[in-house]
Design a protein around this motif. Structure first.
Motif, PDB file in Angstrom:
ATOM      1  N   SER A 120     -13.113 -39.018 -14.287  1.00  0.00           N
ATOM      2  CA  SER A 120     -11.944 -38.240 -14.700  1.00  0.00           C
ATOM      3  C   SER A 120     -11.604 -37.176 -13.669  1.00  0.00           C
ATOM      4  N   TYR A 121     -10.315 -36.895 -13.570  1.00  0.00           N
ATOM      5  CA  TYR A 121      -9.876 -35.718 -12.831  1.00  0.00           C
ATOM      6  C   TYR A 121     -10.015 -34.529 -13.770  1.00  0.00           C
ATOM      7  N   ILE A 122     -10.421 -33.397 -13.238  1.00  0.00           N
ATOM      8  CA  ILE A 122     -10.687 -32.224 -14.077  1.00  0.00           C
ATOM      9  C   ILE A 122      -9.882 -31.038 -13.571  1.00  0.00           C
ATOM     10  N   GLU A 123      -9.301 -30.307 -14.522  1.00  0.00           N
ATOM     11  CA  GLU A 123      -8.647 -29.035 -14.211  1.00  0.00           C
ATOM     12  C   GLU A 123      -9.636 -27.920 -14.552  1.00  0.00           C
ATOM     13  N   PHE A 124      -9.920 -27.082 -13.566  1.00  0.00           N
ATOM     14  CA  PHE A 124     -10.851 -25.974 -13.735  1.00  0.00           C
ATOM     15  C   PHE A 124     -10.098 -24.653 -13.741  1.00  0.00           C
ATOM     16  N   HIS A 125     -10.711 -23.640 -14.349  1.00  0.00           N
ATOM     17  CA  HIS A 125     -10.195 -22.281 -14.243  1.00  0.00           C
ATOM     18  C   HIS A 125     -11.094 -21.517 -13.282  1.00  0.00           C
ATOM     19  N   CYS A 126     -10.472 -20.832 -12.320  1.00  0.00           N
ATOM     20  CA  CYS A 126     -11.202 -19.964 -11.401  1.00  0.00           C
ATOM     21  C   CYS A 126     -11.129 -18.547 -11.957  1.00  0.00           C
ATOM     22  N   SER A 127     -12.275 -17.941 -12.146  1.00  0.00           N
ATOM     23  CA  SER A 127     -12.353 -16.606 -12.749  1.00  0.00           C
ATOM     24  C   SER A 127     -11.830 -15.537 -11.795  1.00  0.00           C
ATOM     25  N   MET A 128     -11.807 -14.308 -12.261  1.00  0.00           N
ATOM     26  CA  MET A 128     -11.393 -13.179 -11.418  1.00  0.00           C
ATOM     27  C   MET A 128     -12.361 -12.990 -10.250  1.00  0.00           C
ATOM     28  N   ASN A 129     -13.595 -13.476 -10.398  1.00  0.00           N
ATOM     29  CA  ASN A 129     -14.582 -13.393  -9.315  1.00  0.00           C
ATOM     30  C   ASN A 129     -14.426 -14.516  -8.297  1.00  0.00           C
ATOM     31  N   GLY A 130     -13.551 -15.495  -8.591  1.00  0.00           N
ATOM     32  CA  GLY A 130     -13.314 -16.580  -7.653  1.00  0.00           C
ATOM     33  C   GLY A 130     -14.269 -17.753  -7.798  1.00  0.00           C
ATOM     34  N   PHE A 131     -14.876 -17.908  -8.976  1.00  0.00           N
ATOM     35  CA  PHE A 131     -15.776 -19.021  -9.230  1.00  0.00           C
ATOM     36  C   PHE A 131     -15.330 -19.747 -10.497  1.00  0.00           C
ATOM     37  N   VAL A 132     -15.615 -21.045 -10.557  1.00  0.00           N
ATOM     38  CA  VAL A 132     -15.269 -21.836 -11.739  1.00  0.00           C
ATOM     39  C   VAL A 132     -15.974 -21.261 -12.955  1.00  0.00           C
ATOM     40  N   ASP A 133     -15.220 -21.105 -14.061  1.00  0.00           N
ATOM     41  CA  ASP A 133     -15.847 -20.629 -15.294  1.00  0.00           C
ATOM     42  C   ASP A 133     -15.500 -21.461 -16.524  1.00  0.00           C
ATOM     43  N   VAL A 134     -14.509 -22.377 -16.424  1.00  0.00           N
ATOM     44  CA  VAL A 134     -14.100 -23.160 -17.587  1.00  0.00           C
ATOM     45  C   VAL A 134     -13.571 -24.525 -17.126  1.00  0.00           C
ATOM     46  N   VAL A 135     -13.891 -25.573 -17.908  1.00  0.00           N
ATOM     47  CA  VAL A 135     -13.208 -26.860 -17.776  1.00  0.00           C
ATOM     48  C   VAL A 135     -12.001 -26.757 -18.697  1.00  0.00           C
ATOM     49  N   GLU A 136     -10.815 -26.811 -18.121  1.00  0.00           N
ATOM     50  CA  GLU A 136      -9.606 -26.598 -18.907  1.00  0.00           C
ATOM     51  C   GLU A 136      -9.026 -27.903 -19.451  1.00  0.00           C
ATOM     52  N   ASP A 137      -8.991 -28.947 -18.625  1.00  0.00           N
ATOM     53  CA  ASP A 137      -8.338 -30.188 -19.021  1.00  0.00           C
ATOM     54  C   ASP A 137      -8.950 -31.342 -18.243  1.00  0.00           C
ATOM     55  N   MET A 138      -8.732 -32.572 -18.744  1.00  0.00           N
ATOM     56  CA  MET A 138      -9.217 -33.767 -18.053  1.00  0.00           C
ATOM     57  C   MET A 138      -8.174 -34.863 -18.121  1.00  0.00           C
ATOM     58  N   ARG A 139      -8.108 -35.660 -17.048  1.00  0.00           N
ATOM     59  CA  ARG A 139      -7.277 -36.872 -17.028  1.00  0.00           C
ATOM     60  C   ARG A 139      -8.185 -38.058 -16.749  1.00  0.00           C
ATOM     61  N   LEU A 140      -8.236 -38.971 -17.685  1.00  0.00           N
ATOM     62  CA  LEU A 140      -9.088 -40.150 -17.565  1.00  0.00           C
ATOM     63  C   LEU A 140      -8.595 -41.042 -16.436  1.00  0.00           C
ATOM     64  N   LEU A 141      -9.513 -41.437 -15.573  1.00  0.00           N
ATOM     65  CA  LEU A 141      -9.202 -42.398 -14.523  1.00  0.00           C
ATOM     66  C   LEU A 141      -9.749 -43.760 -14.896  1.00  0.00           C
ATOM     67  N   GLU A 142     -11.008 -43.801 -15.365  1.00  0.00           N
ATOM     68  CA  GLU A 142     -11.636 -45.066 -15.698  1.00  0.00           C
ATOM     69  C   GLU A 142     -12.844 -44.839 -16.592  1.00  0.00           C
ATOM     70  N   ASP A 143     -12.988 -45.673 -17.618  1.00  0.00           N
ATOM     71  CA  ASP A 143     -14.177 -45.615 -18.479  1.00  0.00           C
ATOM     72  C   ASP A 143     -15.382 -46.175 -17.723  1.00  0.00           C
ATOM     73  N   ILE A 144     -16.552 -45.656 -18.059  1.00  0.00           N
ATOM     74  CA  ILE A 144     -17.809 -46.195 -17.527  1.00  0.00           C
ATOM     75  C   ILE A 144     -18.537 -46.832 -18.707  1.00  0.00           C
ATOM     76  N   ASN A 145     -18.780 -48.119 -18.626  1.00  0.00           N
ATOM     77  CA  ASN A 145     -19.501 -48.801 -19.701  1.00  0.00           C
ATOM     78  C   ASN A 145     -20.977 -48.528 -19.572  1.00  0.00           C
ATOM     79  N   ASN A 146     -21.626 -48.288 -20.715  1.00  0.00           N
ATOM     80  CA  ASN A 146     -23.072 -48.013 -20.709  1.00  0.00           C
ATOM     81  C   ASN A 146     -23.857 -49.257 -20.402  1.00  0.00           C
TER      82      ASN A 146
END
Length: 146
Positions: A120-146
């Motif tokens: 999946s593609y992931i949208e992250f939030h960059c905090s005021m400190n300039g580091f990732v702090d949250v996974v905001e959203d995802m776009r599925l590219l392909e399922d992975i079968n177990n």
């Protein structure tokens, strides 16, 4: 003099990654984000199971779902880098490449979770400190079968 410069250069090259880790240890939201969402590539992706991860990581049981990201830690760290010495702050950024993700979806009130693996593609939030702090959203590219 040349051997001294080589030794000094080698020493600095070894210390540089440690400086980055020191910066991250000061940033609690970065450390907490990595603890709750990062999956080490030292294990095979197929070995990770939601019920075990949710219990081991202390994720609150009232959450309907939780996302784990299977990648090298520095790929997440670099999401908020604008250039080699500046960081994005308080913005949302889509990663330019897909990640292997494990989405844990709660099945029942007992806290059991279903594994859902994907690229999946992931949208992250960059905090005021300039580091990732949250996974905001995802776009599925392909399922992975177990």
């Amino acid at each position: 003099m040349a051997p001294t410069l080589k030794v000094l250069g080698s020493l600095l090259a070894l210390l540089f990654p440690l400086c980055g880790l020191l910066v991250h240890s000061q940033n609690l939201s970065w450390r907490e984000f990595m603890k709750q969402h990062h999956l080490s590539t030292n294990w095979e992706f197929s070995k990770y199971k939601c019920n075990d991860l949710m219990r081991e990581r202390g994720i609150p049981k009232d959450k309907n779902y939780h996302i784990f990201i299977y990648t090298l830690w520095h790929k997440i760290e670099r999401i908020c880098l604008r250039n080699w010495r500046d960081r994005y702050r308080n913005v949302y950024i889509w990663a330019p490449y897909p990640f292997k993700t494990l989405k844990c979806i709660r099945k029942n009130s007992k806290g059991n979770y279903k594994d859902y693996k994907s690229y999946s593609y992931i949208e992250f939030h960059c905090s005021m400190n300039g580091f990732v702090d949250v996974v905001e959203d995802m776009r599925l590219l392909e399922d992975i079968n177990n």
